[in-house]
Scaffold this active site. Structure first.
Site, short mmCIF file in Angstrom:
data_model
loop_
_atom_site.label_atom_id
_atom_site.label_comp_id
_atom_site.label_asym_id
_atom_site.label_seq_id
_atom_site.Cartn_x
_atom_site.Cartn_y
_atom_site.Cartn_z
N HIS A 17 -12.07 -14.92 -1.30
CA HIS A 17 -11.83 -14.67 -2.73
C HIS A 17 -11.24 -15.93 -3.38
O HIS A 17 -11.11 -16.97 -2.72
CB HIS A 17 -10.97 -13.42 -2.95
CG HIS A 17 -9.58 -13.48 -2.36
ND1 HIS A 17 -8.62 -14.36 -2.80
CD2 HIS A 17 -8.99 -12.75 -1.37
CE1 HIS A 17 -7.50 -14.17 -2.12
NE2 HIS A 17 -7.71 -13.20 -1.24
N HIS A 20 -8.47 -17.99 -1.52
CA HIS A 20 -8.96 -18.88 -0.45
C HIS A 20 -9.68 -20.08 -1.06
O HIS A 20 -9.56 -21.21 -0.59
CB HIS A 20 -9.95 -18.15 0.47
CG HIS A 20 -9.42 -16.86 1.03
ND1 HIS A 20 -10.01 -15.65 0.77
CD2 HIS A 20 -8.35 -16.60 1.82
CE1 HIS A 20 -9.33 -14.70 1.40
NE2 HIS A 20 -8.32 -15.24 2.03
N CYS A 125 5.30 -4.74 11.45
CA CYS A 125 4.35 -4.53 10.34
C CYS A 125 2.97 -4.97 10.82
O CYS A 125 2.78 -6.13 11.20
CB CYS A 125 4.76 -5.32 9.11
SG CYS A 125 3.48 -5.26 7.83
N CYS A 128 1.39 -7.80 8.57
CA CYS A 128 1.90 -9.16 8.84
C CYS A 128 1.67 -9.55 10.30
O CYS A 128 1.78 -10.72 10.65
CB CYS A 128 3.40 -9.24 8.60
SG CYS A 128 3.90 -8.91 6.92
N CYS A 142 7.65 -3.08 4.02
CA CYS A 142 7.34 -4.50 4.11
C CYS A 142 7.12 -5.02 2.69
O CYS A 142 6.36 -4.42 1.93
CB CYS A 142 6.07 -4.70 4.94
SG CYS A 142 5.33 -6.32 4.65
N HIS A 145 3.30 -5.82 2.09
CA HIS A 145 2.26 -4.79 2.23
C HIS A 145 2.65 -3.44 1.65
O HIS A 145 1.83 -2.52 1.63
CB HIS A 145 1.84 -4.67 3.69
CG HIS A 145 1.19 -5.92 4.19
ND1 HIS A 145 1.89 -6.94 4.78
CD2 HIS A 145 -0.09 -6.33 4.12
CE1 HIS A 145 1.07 -7.93 5.08
NE2 HIS A 145 -0.14 -7.59 4.68
N LYS A 294 -0.42 -10.17 -7.21
CA LYS A 294 -1.10 -11.13 -6.34
C LYS A 294 -2.52 -10.65 -6.04
O LYS A 294 -2.73 -9.49 -5.71
CB LYS A 294 -0.34 -11.26 -5.02
CG LYS A 294 -0.96 -12.29 -4.09
CD LYS A 294 -0.40 -12.22 -2.67
CE LYS A 294 -1.17 -13.17 -1.77
NZ LYS A 294 -0.96 -12.94 -0.36
N LYS A 297 -6.84 -9.00 -0.72
CA LYS A 297 -7.84 -8.06 -0.24
C LYS A 297 -7.24 -6.67 -0.06
O LYS A 297 -7.91 -5.67 -0.29
CB LYS A 297 -8.45 -8.56 1.07
CG LYS A 297 -7.43 -8.81 2.15
CD LYS A 297 -7.89 -9.88 3.11
CE LYS A 297 -6.68 -10.46 3.84
NZ LYS A 297 -6.91 -11.73 4.44
O1 ME8 Z 1 -2.68 -15.93 6.44
N1 ME8 Z 1 -3.37 -16.99 -4.32
O2 ME8 Z 1 -4.99 -15.90 6.51
P1 ME8 Z 1 -5.35 -15.27 5.09
C1 ME8 Z 1 -3.45 -18.20 -3.73
N2 ME8 Z 1 -4.95 -16.40 9.06
N3 ME8 Z 1 -3.86 -18.40 -2.47
C2 ME8 Z 1 -4.19 -17.33 -1.75
C3 ME8 Z 1 -4.14 -16.03 -2.29
C4 ME8 Z 1 -3.70 -15.87 -3.64
N4 ME8 Z 1 -3.63 -14.71 -4.26
N5 ME8 Z 1 -4.54 -15.17 -1.34
C5 ME8 Z 1 -4.86 -15.91 -0.24
C6 ME8 Z 1 -3.74 -16.11 7.03
N6 ME8 Z 1 -4.66 -17.21 -0.48
C7 ME8 Z 1 -3.74 -16.69 8.41
C8 ME8 Z 1 -3.49 -18.17 8.33
S1 ME8 Z 1 -3.18 -20.58 9.45
C9 ME8 Z 1 -2.82 -21.17 10.94
C10 ME8 Z 1 -3.39 -18.86 9.65
C11 ME8 Z 1 -4.92 -18.33 0.45
O3 ME8 Z 1 -6.79 -14.98 5.15
C12 ME8 Z 1 -3.68 -19.16 0.67
O4 ME8 Z 1 -4.06 -20.40 1.20
O5 ME8 Z 1 -4.42 -14.18 4.74
C13 ME8 Z 1 -2.98 -18.36 1.73
O6 ME8 Z 1 -1.96 -19.08 2.40
C14 ME8 Z 1 -4.14 -18.01 2.63
O7 ME8 Z 1 -5.24 -17.79 1.71
C15 ME8 Z 1 -3.92 -16.79 3.50
O8 ME8 Z 1 -5.15 -16.49 4.11
#
Ligand code: ME8
Length: 647
Positions: A17, A20, A125, A128, A142, A145, A294, A297
């Site tokens: 989204h 990312h 959680c 998390c 949490c 969540h 925020k 997903k």
């Molecule tokens: O946390 N606004 O993966 P994830 C801005 N797999 N950036 C956002 C966002 C938002 N609303 N939502 C997501 C994980 N992001 C782990 C990471 S790393 C070794 C492991 C972006 O799929 C932002 O970069 O939940 C956030 O830190 C990341 O997606 C979390 O992705």
């Protein structure tokens, strides 16, 4: 000089989204910027594929985890080229090399005594995938969540994170740039002011099998974060790959604030336990919100980057995200905002500048770059502004303050647009004695366009490539592809030929429907014209023009407005009597206006100006004389009945 920039590896429990997309666009922009500065760059992204929630997501879709992660990982991988993101490596935690390295590192840390076996009970959680402390809970839930954690008691392996608390605090204190912006550095230091507990790094196979098996106990798999963070090493060939030698010492990680703790606390302490130097920098940004919540997903309020690219184009999406968000702070997404940025900044300011300047070179100099006559004093402000822009750009881009870099670029765009108005090339073109001056003015404008092309490359690579082509450059010509080689003023070679290109940013017409959620946009695709002079004209569909109700209005009364130097209150017949507030007090005295027949826009939404309701707008020609704005009202040449339509 070298740079290694990473994004988080994204969980494959949902599709990409805008959140990312933002992180990945930032990393791509930064890596392109560093390449523009002449550095060797390695840029890595990827997917995080083990753990509880991936299994849940696969179960929901009734497919085995392996099949599920392959599918979603491919969706991430396929999204990035649509955003013109060019990563050097896409890593998956299910890659065999990664699995082998995680196991080797676990064994090493176990052998050195930093991993031990213990019984633990705590609040877990699932979202998390970690134990929460009582303190972290908000109303028993949490905070991320909004669900209550589960009470779990089990035997597990633990990493002696507490042992590294003091060295970590010292490292953060001694390296002010380690975590930025500063608010996040302070947040981490505040967290570290409380005793640090050890980290549970295993999950019993009775509860979870989808993970990397511990090398020293096959009844357990590795906790997903201990596995995931190591991607930053395996992706560059740890322990003995060439890239690891070259890039690890300059590693910069980019994340949002949701995963600050694993990156600022787990990861550096893990690196200390491995005996490796810490990464150089952690860059932390805020959230993209929708209606103050925020985008995520789990909440389901996500915006898909693919749809935005289809509706607005990739350059607009990249520009919008980088311009709209102050790195570190939260930002709100709305369709209105992206359309407004497109139309105002890209179509009007930048697109029009490019089109006006190049159109005149076609018209007056047959598309050839003219020879300027020396560095004239009157053009000094423009030249100096261009150099100031480059300095500001270099600094702000290196510090992840992209919106400020873009503001600096747009100041030059604004100045160049003013330079056109102030120098009136169309008037110079009519005067044979002004040929040299016209050459200089046109050359200076093209030189501004070249520097804009150069600086915009990392941000909007597609549009910048088109601009380069329009100016007659190959995309990899150093004058538009290197800050060091192309950054000085006056490098554009006279005699070069421009190439006709279609409009850079056709305006987006259309509107948001009442609910503000769904939007229907039509991109007004101006057709490419044969005549290069017309090639850049922003064309409007006839039905938009038809919507304007233009009428002849007769002025019957005029009054000054208290406390306003600019506004006059004007009563007109069109044919009914109506009041219009017009900003013409500095150009006309009331008595000059009475009895005049002017052209008005009659169907404009009423607006309140200085407390007076204004029903329409009077049309006037607007131009500069000696640097001052002048207005001349549009009047009809012969008297007609008031209210008569103008077609
Ligand atoms: O946390 N606004 O993966 P994830 C801005 N797999 N950036 C956002 C966002 C938002 N609303 N939502 C997501 C994980 N992001 C782990 C990471 S790393 C070794 C492991 C972006 O799929 C932002 O970069 O939940 C956030 O830190 C990341 O997606 C979390 O992705």
């Amino acid at each position: 000089m070298t740079t290694y920039i990473t994004t988080p590896i994204y969980y494959v429990n949902a599709q990409p989204h805008l959140g990312h997309a933002y992180t990945t666009i930032v990393a791509d922009t930064y890596s392109r910027f560093k390449r523009l500065c002449g550095e060797r760059v390695r840029f890595q992204t990827g997917t995080d594929e083990h753990g509880d929630k991936i299994v849940k997501a696969a179960e929901n879709e009734n497919v085995p985890p392996r099949q599920y992660v392959d599918r979603i990982s491919a969706q991430f991988r396929d999204t990035w080229p649509l955003l013109q993101v060019e990563a050097d490596h896409f890593i998956r935690t299910t890659d065999a090399e990664h699995v082998a390295v995680v196991r080797a590192i676990l064994q090493k840390v176990y052998d050195s005594g930093d991993i031990y076996f213990d019984e633990y009970s705590g609040l877990y959680c699932r979202g998390c995938e970690r134990y929460l402390t009582e303190k972290e809970l908000v109303d028993g839930n949490c905070p991320d969540h909004q669900t209550p954690p589960q009470e779990i008691a089990e035997q597990n392996y633990f990493f002696r994170m507490s042992r590294y608390q003091v060295p970590l605090i010292e490292h953060i204190r001694n390296n002010p740039d380690f975590i930025s912006p500063e608010r996040y550095r302070n947040e981490v230091l505040a967290f570290l002011s409380e005793p640090l507990t050890d980290l549970c790094i295993s999950r019993p196979k009775s509860r979870l099998t989808w993970g990397i098996e511990l090398p020293f106990d096959d009844k357990f798999v590795t906790y997903v974060w201990f596995d995931a963070l190591i991607n930053y090493l395996t992706g560059i060939g740890y322990p003995d790959g060439q890239d690891f030698q070259e890039f690890w010492s300059v590693a910069e990680h980019l994340i949002a604030k949701d995963i600050l703790k694993p990156h600022a606390i787990y990861w550096p302490t893990m690196l200390m336990a491995m005996g490796l130097p810490l990464y150089q920098k952690l860059h932390v940004h805020g959230y993209w919100n929708v209606d103050d919540t925020k985008m995520s997903k789990s909440i389901g309020n996500v915006i898909r980057p693919k749809e935005l690219v289809e509706a607005y184009g990739v350059d607009t999406l990249r520009y919008f995200t980088l311009r709209e968000m102050s790195f570190g702070l939260d930002s709100s997404f709305s369709y209105e905002a992206i359309v407004a940025r497109h139309n105002a900044d890209l179509a009007n300011d930048l697109g029009n500048l490019f089109s006006r300047a190049t159109t005149m070179v076609w018209k007056y100099r047959a598309g050839r770059i003219p020879t300027p006559s020396g560095a004239s004093e009157e053009d000094r402000p423009l030249r100096e502004a261009a150099q100031a822009m480059l300095r500001e750009y270099r600094q702000t881009m290196a510090e992840f303050r992209f919106h400020l870099g873009l503001q600096a670029i747009w100041e030059l765009v604004g100045l160049a647009n003013k330079y056109i108005v102030g120098n009136e090339p169309w008037a110079l073109a009519k005067d044979v004695e002004k040929t040299e001056r016209l050459d200089t003015v046109l050359y200076n404008l093209l030189e501004c366009l070249r520097l804009l092309t150069l600086t915009l490359r990392p941000i909007i690579p597609g549009a910048a490539a088109k601009m380069a082509a329009g100016l007659g450059f190959d995309a990899d010509d150093m004058l538009v592809a290197s800050l060091d080689k192309g950054g000085a003023w006056g490098l554009l070679a006279p005699g070069g030929e421009l190439t006709a290109i279609s409009a850079l940013f056709p305006r987006i017409e259309g509107k948001t429907d009442e609910s503000g959620e769904k939007i229907k946009e039509e991109r007004s695709q101006s057709k490419k014209q044969k005549d290069p002079v017309m090639a850049e004209v922003d064309l409007v569909d006839f039905h938009y023009f038809q919507k304007l109700d233009l009428r002849v209005a007769e002025i019957i009364a005029v009054e000054p407005i208290k406390n306003s130097k600019k506004l006059l209150q004007i009563t007109v017949l069109a044919p009914e009597e109506r009041t219009i507030v017009a900003g013409i007090a500095e150009h006309y005295r009331p008595e000059e206006l009475i009895g005049s027949q002017v052209v008005i826009v009659a169907n404009l939404k009423p607006a309140k100006l200085m407390g007076i309701n204004s029903h329409g707008m009077i049309l006037a020609a607007k131009f500069l004389v000696d640097g001052k704005e002048k207005l001349v009202l549009s009047r009809v040449q012969e008297r007609v009945a008031p209210g008569c339509k103008v077609a």
